[in-house]
Motif scaffolding. Sequence first.
Motif, PDB file in Angstrom:
ATOM      1  N   TRP A 143       0.824  -1.205   0.000  1.00 58.60           N
ATOM      2  CA  TRP A 143       0.000   0.000   0.000  1.00 58.60           C
ATOM      3  C   TRP A 143       0.861   1.260   0.000  1.00 58.60           C
ATOM      4  O   TRP A 143       0.485   2.276  -0.586  1.00 58.60           O
ATOM      5  N   VAL A 146       1.687   1.804  -3.608  1.00 58.04           N
ATOM      6  CA  VAL A 146       0.525   2.245  -4.392  1.00 58.04           C
ATOM      7  C   VAL A 146       0.175   3.698  -4.087  1.00 58.04           C
ATOM      8  O   VAL A 146      -0.081   4.500  -5.005  1.00 58.04           O
ATOM      9  N   THR A 147       0.157   4.058  -2.817  1.00 58.95           N
ATOM     10  CA  THR A 147      -0.213   5.436  -2.469  1.00 58.95           C
ATOM     11  C   THR A 147       0.864   6.431  -2.891  1.00 58.95           C
ATOM     12  O   THR A 147       0.548   7.563  -3.269  1.00 58.95           O
ATOM     13  N   TYR A 149       2.747   6.034  -5.556  1.00 65.36           N
ATOM     14  CA  TYR A 149       2.552   6.131  -6.998  1.00 65.36           C
ATOM     15  C   TYR A 149       1.394   7.078  -7.319  1.00 65.36           C
ATOM     16  O   TYR A 149       1.493   7.915  -8.224  1.00 65.36           O
ATOM     17  N   ALA A 150       0.313   6.963  -6.564  1.00 65.88           N
ATOM     18  CA  ALA A 150      -0.836   7.850  -6.770  1.00 65.88           C
ATOM     19  C   ALA A 150      -0.455   9.299  -6.485  1.00 65.88           C
ATOM     20  O   ALA A 150      -0.827  10.215  -7.233  1.00 65.88           O
ATOM     21  N   SER A 153       1.564  10.661  -9.254  1.00 65.32           N
ATOM     22  CA  SER A 153       0.750  10.800 -10.464  1.00 65.32           C
ATOM     23  C   SER A 153      -0.248  11.945 -10.359  1.00 65.32           C
ATOM     24  O   SER A 153      -0.871  12.323 -11.357  1.00 65.32           O
ATOM     25  N   THR A 157      -5.853   6.961  -5.656  1.00 64.22           N
ATOM     26  CA  THR A 157      -6.039   5.572  -6.066  1.00 64.22           C
ATOM     27  C   THR A 157      -7.500   5.180  -5.947  1.00 64.22           C
ATOM     28  O   THR A 157      -8.229   5.679  -5.084  1.00 64.22           O
ATOM     29  N   SER A 158      -7.946   4.302  -6.834  1.00 64.43           N
ATOM     30  CA  SER A 158      -9.323   3.817  -6.802  1.00 64.43           C
ATOM     31  C   SER A 158      -9.428   2.474  -6.086  1.00 64.43           C
ATOM     32  O   SER A 158     -10.507   1.892  -6.013  1.00 64.43           O
ATOM     33  N   ALA A 164      -5.529  -3.908  -3.750  1.00 59.76           N
ATOM     34  CA  ALA A 164      -4.230  -3.654  -4.387  1.00 59.76           C
ATOM     35  C   ALA A 164      -3.237  -4.766  -4.053  1.00 59.76           C
ATOM     36  O   ALA A 164      -2.500  -5.236  -4.924  1.00 59.76           O
ATOM     37  N   MET A 198      -0.493  -0.850 -12.694  1.00 61.20           N
ATOM     38  CA  MET A 198      -0.472   0.227 -11.702  1.00 61.20           C
ATOM     39  C   MET A 198      -1.296   1.440 -12.129  1.00 61.20           C
ATOM     40  O   MET A 198      -2.028   2.008 -11.311  1.00 61.20           O
ATOM     41  N   MET A 201      -4.923   1.359 -11.215  1.00 60.79           N
ATOM     42  CA  MET A 201      -5.276   1.505  -9.799  1.00 60.79           C
ATOM     43  C   MET A 201      -5.591   2.955  -9.432  1.00 60.79           C
ATOM     44  O   MET A 201      -5.960   3.241  -8.303  1.00 60.79           O
ATOM     45  N   LEU A 202      -5.439   3.852 -10.377  1.00 59.24           N
ATOM     46  CA  LEU A 202      -5.724   5.262 -10.131  1.00 59.24           C
ATOM     47  C   LEU A 202      -7.153   5.604 -10.536  1.00 59.24           C
ATOM     48  O   LEU A 202      -7.711   5.011 -11.458  1.00 59.24           O
TER      49      LEU A 202
END
Length: 211
Positions: A143, A146-147, A149-150, A153, A157-158, A164, A198, A201-202
């Motif tokens: 996580w 992922v967070t 990366y969000a 970006s 994240t969705s 995830a 990836m 996931m946004l």
Amino acid sequence: MPTKEARRAPADKYDERRNQLAESALQTLGELGYARTSLREIANNSAFSHGVVHYYFSDKLELIIYCVRYYKARCVTRYDAVVAESTTPEELLDAFAAKLVETVQEEAAMHRLWYDLRTQSMFEEKLREAVLMIDATLEDMIWRIVTRYAELSGRPTSMTPHAAYGVLDGLFQQALLGHLTGSADAVDAMAAQVHALMPLMLAPAVDAAGG
């Protein structure tokens, strides 16, 4: 004046020896798996006698749980540098995918043991608490990737942490299976899929008009 060694608490020495036994046992466990490994087998493949192993661990289950906790405690920091040092989403994806490839190639036996134990925990109740605890720390680790990366970006994240983790762990497990069964392109395919998955996931981007 007492030496540093003399001043050390007995509990410290006890934990140190258990860690040494864990280091020694992990290779055997990774090679043979849960079902085929006994305390005697571990002792036969280490510098420690069966009596010493049994003194520090009452049975195979206790030793295996300790070993996996010991190993995974190091694993959960594996991607910290990826999170801390990446400055663009592309850079993070490249670093994350490269680290996944590296760990499949260099530590396949340990990951195989983890998946073996996670499956066994469905049948072996005594394993469940440790497996669930370790699984939660791995989910937190993913996580953070992922967070970050969000954040890089500029989009939320969705995904939920659980979803995830499920997606990326499933991808990793398939790559591990392919690698262990001789697939030459398993890890490269995993890296490509990380780059493809990836962005999904946004949350969808909102255009300037708000549409």
